[in-house]
Write a protein that holds these residues in place. Sequence first.
Motif, mmCIF file in Angstrom:
data_model
loop_
_atom_site.group_PDB
_atom_site.id
_atom_site.type_symbol
_atom_site.label_atom_id
_atom_site.label_comp_id
_atom_site.label_asym_id
_atom_site.label_seq_id
_atom_site.Cartn_x
_atom_site.Cartn_y
_atom_site.Cartn_z
ATOM 1 N N SER A 109 0.834 -1.213 0.000
ATOM 2 C CA SER A 109 0.000 0.000 0.000
ATOM 3 C C SER A 109 0.862 1.254 0.000
ATOM 4 O O SER A 109 0.526 2.256 -0.636
ATOM 5 C CB SER A 109 -0.921 0.023 1.224
ATOM 6 N N ARG A 127 -3.092 1.384 6.448
ATOM 7 C CA ARG A 127 -3.625 0.328 7.318
ATOM 8 C C ARG A 127 -3.511 -0.999 6.574
ATOM 9 O O ARG A 127 -3.514 -1.007 5.338
ATOM 10 C CB ARG A 127 -5.090 0.602 7.624
ATOM 11 N N THR A 186 -4.355 -3.970 4.400
ATOM 12 C CA THR A 186 -5.405 -4.072 3.378
ATOM 13 C C THR A 186 -6.212 -5.345 3.622
ATOM 14 O O THR A 186 -5.671 -6.439 3.578
ATOM 15 C CB THR A 186 -4.760 -4.101 1.972
ATOM 16 N N GLU A 210 -3.727 -4.007 -5.636
ATOM 17 C CA GLU A 210 -3.095 -4.703 -4.512
ATOM 18 C C GLU A 210 -4.122 -5.611 -3.851
ATOM 19 O O GLU A 210 -5.238 -5.177 -3.578
ATOM 20 C CB GLU A 210 -2.604 -3.692 -3.460
#
Length: 218
Positions: A67, A83, A85, A104
């Motif tokens: 991320s 945070r 994922t 992602e």
Amino acid sequence: MVVLRHISVAFSAAMAAVGTALFIALNIFYKRRVWSPESDYYTFREEEEERSEKQVLVLGLDGAGKSSVLQGLSGAGSRKGCRPTRGFNFISLHTPACQLDFLEIGGGEDLRMYWVDYLRRTHILVYVVDSSDRGRLPQAKDELHRLLKADTDLPVVVLGNKQDKPDAVSVPELREALSLSSVADQRKLFLLASQSGSDGLSRTCSLQKFQDLLLTLV
Ligand SMILES: Nc1nc2c(ncn2[C@@H]2O[C@H](COP(=O)(O)OP(=O)(O)OP(=O)(O)O)[C@@H](O)[C@H]2O)c(=O)[nH]1
Ligand SMILES: [Mg+2]
């Protein structure tokens, strides 16, 4: 009376027909508006195929920095606020040649089993590794080789991330730890060092360099 009954039956039948037609019309109209991750994903795929869009699948163990890399690419800058994922995460990068769509999938243990399902819809695999997480390098290697086995042609870019950390392994060490020399010669496989700091993928692997490499592979 008989005439009245006939009129009433005809009226009911007409109302039923109108109701059915209305129901079918509304169903068709609202079909795409019923949300589900799958329907959203396939709608996105249909639109993608119409335009010149290439999908880059971003995988790697939880906490590897996927991320953060996407945040850097999107120009969002700081890696603060990432945070874990839980499902998927998506950004698009517009280049003169085409649009790169980065997808992602979270790296948690419960999500890894779904990774292979996304391989056949993608043009490049970017596999992010936390170079400082020495204890989990064997696991990162196993997961990577599982993916390589599942699709033997897909171009792969491995990002040895978190190079800014003092305990990070070097690129040659990473090549060894991930058994990259065992990968067939004809495979398009690249290993780049990266760090997803406040200025994105700067210093060790510039955003431009990474992007240029992706564009040569799509
Ligand atoms: N020092 C350092 N920390 C990083 C780097 N990249 C990511 N991090 C940190 O590592 C943690 C995990 O980063 P994420 O980008 O959320 O990792 P992820 O691979 O997306 O993890 P999941 O979504 O759980 O699969 C965050 O606290 C980031 O700030 C880096 O290059 N250097
Ligand atoms: Mg993530």
